[in-house]
Design an enzyme around this catalytic site. Structure first.
Site, PDB file in Angstrom:
ATOM      1  N   PRO A   9       0.784  -1.229   0.000  1.00  0.00           N
ATOM      2  CA  PRO A   9       0.000   0.000   0.000  1.00  0.00           C
ATOM      3  C   PRO A   9       0.819   1.284   0.000  1.00  0.00           C
ATOM      4  CG  PRO A   9      -0.169  -1.127   2.115  1.00  0.00           C
ATOM      5  CD  PRO A   9       0.486  -2.081   1.158  1.00  0.00           C
ATOM      6  N   ASN A  10       0.326   2.220  -0.780  1.00  0.00           N
ATOM      7  CA  ASN A  10       0.859   3.591  -0.882  1.00  0.00           C
ATOM      8  C   ASN A  10       2.177   3.692  -1.660  1.00  0.00           C
ATOM      9  OD1 ASN A  10      -1.286   4.806   0.725  1.00  0.00           O
ATOM     10  ND2 ASN A  10      -0.360   3.709   2.440  1.00  0.00           N
ATOM     11  N   ARG A  17       4.950  10.914  -2.511  1.00  0.00           N
ATOM     12  CA  ARG A  17       4.690  10.656  -1.104  1.00  0.00           C
ATOM     13  C   ARG A  17       5.922  10.937  -0.241  1.00  0.00           C
ATOM     14  NH1 ARG A  17       4.657   4.519   1.322  1.00  0.00           N
ATOM     15  NH2 ARG A  17       3.901   5.085   3.384  1.00  0.00           N
ATOM     16  N   TYR A  22      11.023   8.930   1.203  1.00  0.00           N
ATOM     17  CA  TYR A  22      10.999   7.926   0.136  1.00  0.00           C
ATOM     18  C   TYR A  22      11.631   8.393  -1.184  1.00  0.00           C
ATOM     19  CZ  TYR A  22       7.789   5.632   3.362  1.00  0.00           C
ATOM     20  OH  TYR A  22       7.231   5.038   4.473  1.00  0.00           O
ATOM     21  N   ASN A  71       8.080  -5.608  -0.780  1.00  0.00           N
ATOM     22  CA  ASN A  71       7.930  -4.492   0.148  1.00  0.00           C
ATOM     23  C   ASN A  71       6.440  -4.405   0.465  1.00  0.00           C
ATOM     24  OD1 ASN A  71       7.783  -2.163   1.622  1.00  0.00           O
ATOM     25  ND2 ASN A  71       9.022  -0.916   0.215  1.00  0.00           N
ATOM     26  N   ALA A  74       3.069  -0.902   4.855  1.00  0.00           N
ATOM     27  CA  ALA A  74       2.466  -0.909   6.201  1.00  0.00           C
ATOM     28  C   ALA A  74       1.989  -2.297   6.624  1.00  0.00           C
ATOM     29  CB  ALA A  74       1.313   0.086   6.247  1.00  0.00           C
ATOM     30  N   HIS A  77       3.907  -4.712   9.077  1.00  0.00           N
ATOM     31  CA  HIS A  77       3.850  -4.590  10.533  1.00  0.00           C
ATOM     32  C   HIS A  77       2.550  -5.128  11.132  1.00  0.00           C
ATOM     33  CE1 HIS A  77       7.090  -2.012   9.330  1.00  0.00           C
ATOM     34  NE2 HIS A  77       6.280  -1.117   8.795  1.00  0.00           N
ATOM     35  N   ASP A  84       2.077 -15.480   6.586  1.00  0.00           N
ATOM     36  CA  ASP A  84       1.783 -16.900   6.337  1.00  0.00           C
ATOM     37  C   ASP A  84       1.995 -17.255   4.862  1.00  0.00           C
ATOM     38  OD1 ASP A  84       1.153 -17.418   8.953  1.00  0.00           O
ATOM     39  OD2 ASP A  84      -1.011 -17.557   8.659  1.00  0.00           O
ATOM     40  N   GLU A  95      12.789  -9.386   1.710  1.00  0.00           N
ATOM     41  CA  GLU A  95      11.987  -8.253   2.212  1.00  0.00           C
ATOM     42  C   GLU A  95      12.793  -6.962   2.049  1.00  0.00           C
ATOM     43  OE1 GLU A  95      10.978  -8.790   6.345  1.00  0.00           O
ATOM     44  OE2 GLU A  95      10.172  -6.764   6.544  1.00  0.00           O
ATOM     45  N   HIS A  97      12.706  -2.610   2.543  1.00  0.00           N
ATOM     46  CA  HIS A  97      12.086  -1.347   2.954  1.00  0.00           C
ATOM     47  C   HIS A  97      12.977  -0.208   2.496  1.00  0.00           C
ATOM     48  CE1 HIS A  97       9.064  -3.440   5.139  1.00  0.00           C
ATOM     49  NE2 HIS A  97      10.018  -4.211   5.641  1.00  0.00           N
ATOM     50  N   ILE A  98      12.366   0.771   1.876  1.00  0.00           N
ATOM     51  CA  ILE A  98      13.100   1.920   1.330  1.00  0.00           C
ATOM     52  C   ILE A  98      13.739   2.722   2.464  1.00  0.00           C
ATOM     53  CG2 ILE A  98      12.794   4.091   0.047  1.00  0.00           C
ATOM     54  CD1 ILE A  98      10.335   2.598  -1.320  1.00  0.00           C
ATOM     55  N   SER A  99      12.949   2.976   3.492  1.00  0.00           N
ATOM     56  CA  SER A  99      13.447   3.744   4.637  1.00  0.00           C
ATOM     57  C   SER A  99      14.040   2.783   5.670  1.00  0.00           C
ATOM     58  CB  SER A  99      12.289   4.530   5.267  1.00  0.00           C
ATOM     59  OG  SER A  99      11.315   3.632   5.791  1.00  0.00           O
ATOM     60  N   ARG A 104      12.640   4.733  12.741  1.00  0.00           N
ATOM     61  CA  ARG A 104      11.320   5.362  12.733  1.00  0.00           C
ATOM     62  C   ARG A 104      10.481   4.884  13.930  1.00  0.00           C
ATOM     63  NH1 ARG A 104       8.987   4.945   6.855  1.00  0.00           N
ATOM     64  NH2 ARG A 104       7.670   6.614   7.664  1.00  0.00           N
ATOM     65  N   ARG A 108       6.947   0.301  13.520  1.00  0.00           N
ATOM     66  CA  ARG A 108       7.577  -0.147  12.262  1.00  0.00           C
ATOM     67  C   ARG A 108       8.725  -1.134  12.514  1.00  0.00           C
ATOM     68  NH1 ARG A 108       5.291   3.440   8.439  1.00  0.00           N
ATOM     69  NH2 ARG A 108       4.829   5.434   9.395  1.00  0.00           N
TER      70      ARG A 108
HETATM   71  C1  DQA Z   1       8.122   1.032   4.031  1.00  0.00           C
HETATM   72  C2  DQA Z   1       8.162   1.241   5.539  1.00  0.00           C
HETATM   73  C3  DQA Z   1       6.791   1.006   6.148  1.00  0.00           C
HETATM   74  O1  DQA Z   1       6.839   1.199   7.559  1.00  0.00           O
HETATM   75  C4  DQA Z   1       5.785   1.982   5.581  1.00  0.00           C
HETATM   76  O2  DQA Z   1       4.501   1.723   6.082  1.00  0.00           O
HETATM   77  C5  DQA Z   1       5.794   2.011   4.094  1.00  0.00           C
HETATM   78  C6  DQA Z   1       7.055   1.860   3.374  1.00  0.00           C
HETATM   79  C7  DQA Z   1       9.467   1.386   3.368  1.00  0.00           C
HETATM   80  O3  DQA Z   1       9.654   0.982   2.231  1.00  0.00           O
HETATM   81  O4  DQA Z   1      10.286   2.088   3.959  1.00  0.00           O
HETATM   82  O5  DQA Z   1       4.753   2.241   3.468  1.00  0.00           O
HETATM   83  O6  DQA Z   1       7.877  -0.354   3.782  1.00  0.00           O
END
Ligand code: DQA
Length: 137
Positions: A9-10, A17, A22, A71, A74, A77, A84, A95, A97-99, A104, A108
């Site tokens: 998502p997002n 964003r 990001y 990725n 959200a 978490h 599963d 896995e 994560h960009i950040s 944070r 997270r």
């Molecule tokens: C994220 C980190 C997550 O906590 C956050 O909800 C995201 C992006 C990242 O790529 O840093 O949407 O997965």
């Protein structure tokens, strides 16, 4: 080699964003560069804001592809279901994560994916997807 990047998502809003967190690049721009740089790899990408659709895509590719770069944003978490699905499939999942989620908010810091991921890459921006790709070579 067949690899898919699955974004949650997002992440369709990358470039717009929270650029301070990001970056300014859209995922499409980044993905085009990746395809150009690695022409011998069959690269696919999928994004959804819907938890069940992400699970469907993990199931669909998880017995056929050589690697999944995930990725889950959200849902990382919160989602027992995505965790599963990662556990259920044969294809190794990296896995990303960009950040740096550990710099944070505390919520997270928990991942339902990490226990069953082949590895985890956090905090390197979009480059993290490329590092994940290289891990399959
Ligand atoms: C994220 C980190 C997550 O906590 C956050 O909800 C995201 C992006 C990242 O790529 O840093 O949407 O997965």
């Amino acid at each position: 080699m067949k690899i898919i990047i699955i974004n949650g998502p997002n992440l369709n809003l990358l470039g717009k964003r929270e650029p301070g967190v990001y970056g300014n690049m859209t995922f499409e721009e980044f993905f085009n560069e990746l395809e150009t740089k690695y022409p011998d790899i069959e690269l696919f990408q999928y994004q959804s804001n819907i938890e069940g659709e992400l699970i469907d895509k993990i199931q669909e590719t998880g017995f056929e592809f050589d690697g999944i770069i995930l990725n889950a944003a959200a849902y990382t978490h919160t989602s027992v279901g995505i965790g599963d699905a990662v556990k259920a499939v044969k294809t190794p999942v990296v896995e990303v994560h960009i950040s740096n989620v550990y710099q944070r908010e505390e919520f997270r810091h928990k991942s339902f994916i990490s226990p069953n991921a082949k590895g985890v890459i956090v905090g390197f921006g979009l480059k993290g997807y490329e590092l994940a790709l290289l891990s399959f070579f």
